[in-house]
Design a protein around this motif. Structure first.
Motif, PDB file in Angstrom:
ATOM      1  N   PRO A 161     -10.525 -76.248 -51.174  1.00  0.00           N
ATOM      2  CA  PRO A 161      -9.508 -76.260 -52.226  1.00  0.00           C
ATOM      3  C   PRO A 161     -10.142 -76.625 -53.565  1.00  0.00           C
ATOM      4  CG  PRO A 161      -9.375 -78.273 -50.944  1.00  0.00           C
ATOM      5  CD  PRO A 161     -10.436 -77.419 -50.311  1.00  0.00           C
ATOM      6  N   ALA A 162      -9.428 -76.328 -54.609  1.00  0.00           N
ATOM      7  CA  ALA A 162      -9.929 -76.610 -55.950  1.00  0.00           C
ATOM      8  C   ALA A 162     -10.227 -78.098 -56.107  1.00  0.00           C
ATOM      9  CB  ALA A 162      -8.912 -76.157 -57.001  1.00  0.00           C
ATOM     10  N   ILE A 163     -11.348 -78.400 -56.734  1.00  0.00           N
ATOM     11  CA  ILE A 163     -11.767 -79.797 -56.899  1.00  0.00           C
ATOM     12  C   ILE A 163     -10.696 -80.617 -57.614  1.00  0.00           C
ATOM     13  CG2 ILE A 163     -13.058 -79.416 -59.043  1.00  0.00           C
ATOM     14  CD1 ILE A 163     -14.133 -81.754 -56.173  1.00  0.00           C
ATOM     15  N   GLU A 164      -9.925 -79.997 -58.493  1.00  0.00           N
ATOM     16  CA  GLU A 164      -8.855 -80.711 -59.190  1.00  0.00           C
ATOM     17  C   GLU A 164      -7.784 -81.189 -58.201  1.00  0.00           C
ATOM     18  OE1 GLU A 164     -10.945 -77.973 -61.939  1.00  0.00           O
ATOM     19  OE2 GLU A 164      -9.954 -77.659 -60.010  1.00  0.00           O
ATOM     20  N   ILE A 165      -7.508 -80.383 -57.180  1.00  0.00           N
ATOM     21  CA  ILE A 165      -6.535 -80.757 -56.150  1.00  0.00           C
ATOM     22  C   ILE A 165      -7.091 -81.886 -55.287  1.00  0.00           C
ATOM     23  CG2 ILE A 165      -5.229 -79.939 -54.137  1.00  0.00           C
ATOM     24  CD1 ILE A 165      -4.302 -78.793 -56.879  1.00  0.00           C
ATOM     25  N   VAL A 166      -8.367 -81.791 -54.948  1.00  0.00           N
ATOM     26  CA  VAL A 166      -9.019 -82.844 -54.168  1.00  0.00           C
ATOM     27  C   VAL A 166      -8.969 -84.159 -54.947  1.00  0.00           C
ATOM     28  CG1 VAL A 166     -11.212 -83.596 -53.154  1.00  0.00           C
ATOM     29  CG2 VAL A 166     -10.485 -81.205 -52.936  1.00  0.00           C
ATOM     30  N   ASN A 167      -9.283 -84.100 -56.246  1.00  0.00           N
ATOM     31  CA  ASN A 167      -9.256 -85.311 -57.081  1.00  0.00           C
ATOM     32  C   ASN A 167      -7.847 -85.884 -57.168  1.00  0.00           C
ATOM     33  OD1 ASN A 167     -11.984 -85.176 -57.546  1.00  0.00           O
ATOM     34  ND2 ASN A 167     -11.779 -84.174 -59.528  1.00  0.00           N
ATOM     35  N   LEU A 168      -6.864 -85.018 -57.271  1.00  0.00           N
ATOM     36  CA  LEU A 168      -5.472 -85.475 -57.296  1.00  0.00           C
ATOM     37  C   LEU A 168      -5.149 -86.230 -56.010  1.00  0.00           C
ATOM     38  CD1 LEU A 168      -2.617 -85.535 -58.550  1.00  0.00           C
ATOM     39  CD2 LEU A 168      -2.215 -83.334 -57.430  1.00  0.00           C
ATOM     40  N   GLN A 169      -5.579 -85.709 -54.879  1.00  0.00           N
ATOM     41  CA  GLN A 169      -5.337 -86.379 -53.599  1.00  0.00           C
ATOM     42  C   GLN A 169      -6.037 -87.727 -53.552  1.00  0.00           C
ATOM     43  OE1 GLN A 169      -3.180 -85.160 -51.572  1.00  0.00           O
ATOM     44  NE2 GLN A 169      -3.379 -86.683 -49.979  1.00  0.00           N
ATOM     45  N   TRP A 170      -7.297 -87.792 -54.026  1.00  0.00           N
ATOM     46  CA  TRP A 170      -8.019 -89.075 -54.028  1.00  0.00           C
ATOM     47  C   TRP A 170      -7.342 -90.086 -54.946  1.00  0.00           C
ATOM     48  CZ3 TRP A 170     -10.494 -90.544 -50.185  1.00  0.00           C
ATOM     49  CH2 TRP A 170     -11.318 -89.708 -49.447  1.00  0.00           C
ATOM     50  N   ARG A 171      -6.815 -89.616 -56.092  1.00  0.00           N
ATOM     51  CA  ARG A 171      -6.110 -90.539 -56.990  1.00  0.00           C
ATOM     52  C   ARG A 171      -4.844 -91.073 -56.335  1.00  0.00           C
ATOM     53  NH1 ARG A 171      -8.039 -86.957 -60.894  1.00  0.00           N
ATOM     54  NH2 ARG A 171      -6.091 -85.788 -60.958  1.00  0.00           N
ATOM     55  N   ARG A 172      -4.174 -90.242 -55.540  1.00  0.00           N
ATOM     56  CA  ARG A 172      -2.988 -90.702 -54.817  1.00  0.00           C
ATOM     57  C   ARG A 172      -3.360 -91.759 -53.776  1.00  0.00           C
ATOM     58  NH1 ARG A 172      -0.360 -84.750 -53.864  1.00  0.00           N
ATOM     59  NH2 ARG A 172       0.715 -84.590 -55.865  1.00  0.00           N
ATOM     60  N   ILE A 173      -4.448 -91.525 -53.077  1.00  0.00           N
ATOM     61  CA  ILE A 173      -4.911 -92.512 -52.093  1.00  0.00           C
ATOM     62  C   ILE A 173      -5.305 -93.797 -52.807  1.00  0.00           C
ATOM     63  CG2 ILE A 173      -6.760 -93.029 -50.443  1.00  0.00           C
ATOM     64  CD1 ILE A 173      -6.615 -90.025 -49.646  1.00  0.00           C
ATOM     65  N   GLU A 174      -6.000 -93.658 -53.944  1.00  0.00           N
ATOM     66  CA  GLU A 174      -6.389 -94.836 -54.724  1.00  0.00           C
ATOM     67  C   GLU A 174      -5.152 -95.635 -55.124  1.00  0.00           C
ATOM     68  OE1 GLU A 174      -9.113 -95.782 -58.635  1.00  0.00           O
ATOM     69  OE2 GLU A 174      -7.882 -93.978 -58.663  1.00  0.00           O
ATOM     70  N   ARG A 175      -4.130 -94.957 -55.604  1.00  0.00           N
ATOM     71  CA  ARG A 175      -2.894 -95.628 -56.014  1.00  0.00           C
ATOM     72  C   ARG A 175      -2.239 -96.328 -54.816  1.00  0.00           C
ATOM     73  NH1 ARG A 175      -1.322 -91.803 -59.274  1.00  0.00           N
ATOM     74  NH2 ARG A 175      -0.249 -90.594 -57.715  1.00  0.00           N
ATOM     75  N   PHE A 176      -2.213 -95.659 -53.660  1.00  0.00           N
ATOM     76  CA  PHE A 176      -1.649 -96.260 -52.449  1.00  0.00           C
ATOM     77  C   PHE A 176      -2.419 -97.522 -52.086  1.00  0.00           C
ATOM     78  CE2 PHE A 176      -1.664 -96.798 -47.845  1.00  0.00           C
ATOM     79  CZ  PHE A 176      -0.309 -96.908 -47.588  1.00  0.00           C
ATOM     80  N   TRP A 177      -3.754 -97.442 -52.095  1.00  0.00           N
ATOM     81  CA  TRP A 177      -4.567 -98.609 -51.754  1.00  0.00           C
ATOM     82  C   TRP A 177      -4.315 -99.751 -52.733  1.00  0.00           C
ATOM     83  CZ3 TRP A 177     -10.004 -96.110 -50.591  1.00  0.00           C
ATOM     84  CH2 TRP A 177      -9.949 -95.459 -49.360  1.00  0.00           C
ATOM     85  N   LEU A 178      -4.236 -99.444 -54.035  1.00  0.00           N
ATOM     86  CA  LEU A 178      -3.970-100.485 -55.029  1.00  0.00           C
ATOM     87  C   LEU A 178      -2.623-101.157 -54.768  1.00  0.00           C
ATOM     88  CD1 LEU A 178      -5.271 -98.782 -58.287  1.00  0.00           C
ATOM     89  CD2 LEU A 178      -6.175-100.856 -57.222  1.00  0.00           C
ATOM     90  N   GLU A 179      -1.636-100.357 -54.410  1.00  0.00           N
ATOM     91  CA  GLU A 179      -0.323-100.925 -54.093  1.00  0.00           C
ATOM     92  C   GLU A 179      -0.405-101.834 -52.878  1.00  0.00           C
ATOM     93  OE1 GLU A 179       2.225 -97.535 -53.712  1.00  0.00           O
ATOM     94  OE2 GLU A 179       2.168 -97.120 -55.868  1.00  0.00           O
ATOM     95  N   GLN A 180      -1.205-101.461 -51.895  1.00  0.00           N
ATOM     96  CA  GLN A 180      -1.359-102.285 -50.702  1.00  0.00           C
ATOM     97  C   GLN A 180      -2.016-103.615 -51.054  1.00  0.00           C
ATOM     98  OE1 GLN A 180       0.071-101.252 -47.727  1.00  0.00           O
ATOM     99  NE2 GLN A 180       0.786 -99.766 -49.231  1.00  0.00           N
ATOM    100  N   ILE A 181      -3.025-103.574 -51.909  1.00  0.00           N
ATOM    101  CA  ILE A 181      -3.713-104.796 -52.325  1.00  0.00           C
ATOM    102  C   ILE A 181      -2.760-105.680 -53.120  1.00  0.00           C
ATOM    103  CG2 ILE A 181      -5.554-105.714 -53.791  1.00  0.00           C
ATOM    104  CD1 ILE A 181      -7.147-103.128 -53.003  1.00  0.00           C
ATOM    105  N   ARG A 182      -2.007-105.109 -54.024  1.00  0.00           N
ATOM    106  CA  ARG A 182      -1.050-105.894 -54.813  1.00  0.00           C
ATOM    107  C   ARG A 182       0.032-106.489 -53.936  1.00  0.00           C
ATOM    108  NH1 ARG A 182      -1.106-101.325 -59.002  1.00  0.00           N
ATOM    109  NH2 ARG A 182      -2.855-101.930 -60.280  1.00  0.00           N
ATOM    110  N   TYR A 183       0.438-105.744 -52.906  1.00  0.00           N
ATOM    111  CA  TYR A 183       1.479-106.222 -52.005  1.00  0.00           C
ATOM    112  C   TYR A 183       1.008-107.447 -51.231  1.00  0.00           C
ATOM    113  CZ  TYR A 183       4.901-106.290 -48.255  1.00  0.00           C
ATOM    114  OH  TYR A 183       5.860-106.677 -47.366  1.00  0.00           O
ATOM    115  N   ILE A 184      -0.258-107.467 -50.875  1.00  0.00           N
ATOM    116  CA  ILE A 184      -0.822-108.589 -50.125  1.00  0.00           C
ATOM    117  C   ILE A 184      -0.770-109.859 -50.962  1.00  0.00           C
ATOM    118  CG2 ILE A 184      -2.963-109.531 -49.139  1.00  0.00           C
ATOM    119  CD1 ILE A 184      -3.673-106.622 -48.356  1.00  0.00           C
ATOM    120  N   TYR A 185      -1.067-109.744 -52.237  1.00  0.00           N
ATOM    121  CA  TYR A 185      -1.122-110.921 -53.099  1.00  0.00           C
ATOM    122  C   TYR A 185       0.203-111.081 -53.774  1.00  0.00           C
ATOM    123  CZ  TYR A 185      -6.064-110.472 -52.196  1.00  0.00           C
ATOM    124  OH  TYR A 185      -7.269-110.381 -51.576  1.00  0.00           O
TER     125      TYR A 185
END
Length: 173
Positions: free
Chosen positions: A149-173
């Motif tokens: 798939p287009a690298i822009e789509i891959v990057n969009l998916q990684w940014r979504r995962i990054e945002r999810f992970w950040l939310e998980q970290i914030r939720y813990i604290y």
């Protein structure tokens, strides 16, 4: 024989992996690939610097210089960007100052804080890494790897995962 009307055509649902186990396995595989890619990136940088005869820098230090770019930041700001986890940022910054790749000065507002920026030698290192990445991008583009798939789509998916992970970290604290 009576004629029957054709049954309505139903749209075919988009193909997706089966939920649960298959998705979890795909996610875990993705994490393993990400980890391997991170190590390979460091190996690529190490090989490039060895080819250039520069053995005074570690790959982490070269990437730190690259990501610092034209900014002037504190060690805390570098850490807060989420990079360099697992590395001692303060040690690497001190080492880069000692090697002449970074300059530093105390902040006017907070005398405890030190701001760093690239020296001309640091800018040369940054340019070396940028050149390496540009060559790789060109090779990947020519090979079509960045298209499906287009690298822009891959990057969009990684940014979504990054945002999810950040939310998980914030939720813990």
């Amino acid at each position: 024989m009576p004629q029957t009307s054709p049954s309505p055509v139903r749209p075919v649902p988009a193909l997706r992996p089966a939920p649960s186990v298959a998705r979890a396995d795909a996610y875990l595989e993705s994490l393993q690939i990400l980890e391997r890619l991170h190590r390979l990136l460091q190996d690529l940088v190490k090989d490039e610097f060895e080819r250039l005869g520069r053995t005074d820098l570690t790959p982490v230090q070269a990437l730190l210089i690259y990501n610092l770019g034209s900014y002037e930041v504190t060690a805390g700001e570098l850490r807060s960007r989420g990079m360099y986890q697992g590395s001692n940022v303060s040690y690497n910054l001190k080492k880069l100052v000692d090697l002449g790749y970074l300059s530093h000065e105390r902040c006017d507002m907070d005398r405890r804080s030190v701001r760093v920026k690239l020296t001309p030698a640091g800018q040369e290192v940054r340019d070396n890494v940028a050149g390496l990445f540009a060559r790789h991008a060109q090779g990947l583009d020519l090979s079509g790897v960045l298209d499906d798939p287009a690298i822009e789509i891959v990057n969009l998916q990684w940014r979504r995962i990054e945002r999810f992970w950040l939310e998980q970290i914030r939720y813990i604290y």
